[in-house]
Scaffold this active site. Structure first.
Site: not given
Ligand code: DGL
Length: 275
Positions: A12-13, A44, A75, A154, A185, A187
């Protein structure tokens, strides 16, 4: 019966993909997980497609070097922009988060009207719309980019009034006939309850859970399971470190994160890599 004791790679990012890693660990407690969070390049969701593809390629190369047996792109942004490229480039099974979520949405919607929320990049890629229509062309999909939710999560404000108001504001224009909303997403599983409160009576698809179920099915079908009692646990690599990663990561995994390794960025022949 054949076995494969190699770990599953999860990428993941940042910290959000740990929701997917945790769901995989719950579903497949005997498997080892190698996790890579590209904190250096986060977020990302607001980057260009070219950047997201390059970062995801570099991350995949690093995880392949850890001798993984399958790669989970945990991600939504990376899956929607770079998923197909990675599938073409690597010779192990690749699982993204979009298709499992799309399949679950199609199964659960009764009125065949689905809402999707995610980052700007995920929503503008139309990846969920394409995936849902491929499964069931009769489903209507409405999408909303909800970029303020990642920073609120976050900040730890998962049940905060401001987060409720933000969700309500973003979703206020959704059609009333929508009966299912995909949390597009990684998160967002952390605000599952808050979204459910704002949208009473609506089915909520948590793509971490659906991705874990599909990973489990794939591991079993391809006879890639670890031997019982031989494997398990996490190894975590990051391209940068933040305290937010540790605090949110510990909340997601319900365990202390003591063993985090930071890897270095390198460029070889114009390509990003990690060592
Ligand atoms: N992990 C990213 C997603 O699922 C969210 C965080 C990011 O923008 O990097 O889209």
């Amino acid at each position: 019966l054949s076995y494969d004791d190699r770990p599953i790679g999860v990428f993941d990012s940042g910290v959000g993909g740990l929701t997917v890693a945790a769901a995989i660990a719950r579903t497949l407690p005997d498997e080892s997980i190698v996790y890579l969070g590209d904190l250096l390049h986060l977020p990302y969701g607001s980057k260009s497609s070219r950047a997201v593809i390059e970062f995801t390629q570099a991350a995949s190369r690093f995880l392949l070097e850890q001798d993984i047996k399958a790669l989970v792109i945990a991600c939504n942004t990376a899956t929607s922009i770079a998923g197909e490229t990675i599938e073409r480039e690597v010779d192990i099974p690749v699982i993204g988060v979009i298709e499992p979520g799309a399949r679950a949405a199609c199964t659960r919607t009764k009125r065949r009207h689905v809402g999707v929320i995610g980052t700007h990049r995920t929503i503008s890629s139309n990846a969920y719309v394409k995936a849902i229509l491929e499964i069931d062309p009769g489903v209507t999909v409405e999408q909303r980019a909800t970029p303020l939710l990642v920073p609120l999560i976050e900040e730890g404000w998962t049940e905060h009034q401001i987060t409720r108001m933000t969700i309500a504001e973003y979703l206020s224009g959704l059609s009333r006939s929508i009966d299912t909303v995909v949390l597009g997403c990684t998160h967002y599983p952390l605000i599952y309850n808050t979204v459910a409160d704002v949208l009473p009576g609506i089915e909520i698809v948590d793509s971490a859970e659906t991705t874990a179920s599909e990973t489990a099915a794939m591991i079993r079908e391809m006879s890639l399971s670890c031997r019982q009692g031989r494997c398990g646990g996490y190894r975590i690599f990051l391209t940068d470190f933040t305290d937010t990663f540790r605090s949110i990561g510990e909340r997601i995994l319900g365990t202390e994160l003591s063993d985090i390794r930071i890897i270095d960025l390198e460029y070889t022949e114009g390509k990003i890599g990690y060592r």
